[in-house]
Write a protein that holds these residues in place. Sequence first.
Motif: not given
Length: 134
Positions: A16, A19, A23, A70, A109, A112-113, A115-116
């Motif tokens: 976070e 990220f 941003d 995700s 998102y 991103y989730w 990949l996370t």
Amino acid sequence: MKKNFILCGLIGWCLEILFTAFDSFRRRELTLVGKTSLWMFPIYGLAVIIKPLYQKLKNVPTLIRAFAYSMLIFTAEYIFGSILKKYRVCPWDYSKARTNIKGVIRLDYAPYWMLTGLLYEKILCRKKYEKHTL
């Protein structure tokens, strides 16, 4: 399980911070300030559930597993975001995003989730190799 909970919480915090720093770079704020909240540690810690989920899904294609992760993350984000928002302590507000749901989820998102989730899978489910001596 406790160690993995702590590991997941720390990984989530770090991700976070990275990220949000990226941003700020996108907004040309070269201080690259990344931020998170103490509330996020136990929420990210819950990613520990990915390990037993992986055990059930390990023969499923990676893209399907990523989608499942995700959806799991969106569910947790919605539940905890709604609870925190009720008490006015939610550290995120997506209400200005086009793809938001009640200001606590951003559907854009999803990649991103995904990949996370796969990153957590890789870390939590890695094989530990013993060192062999000759």
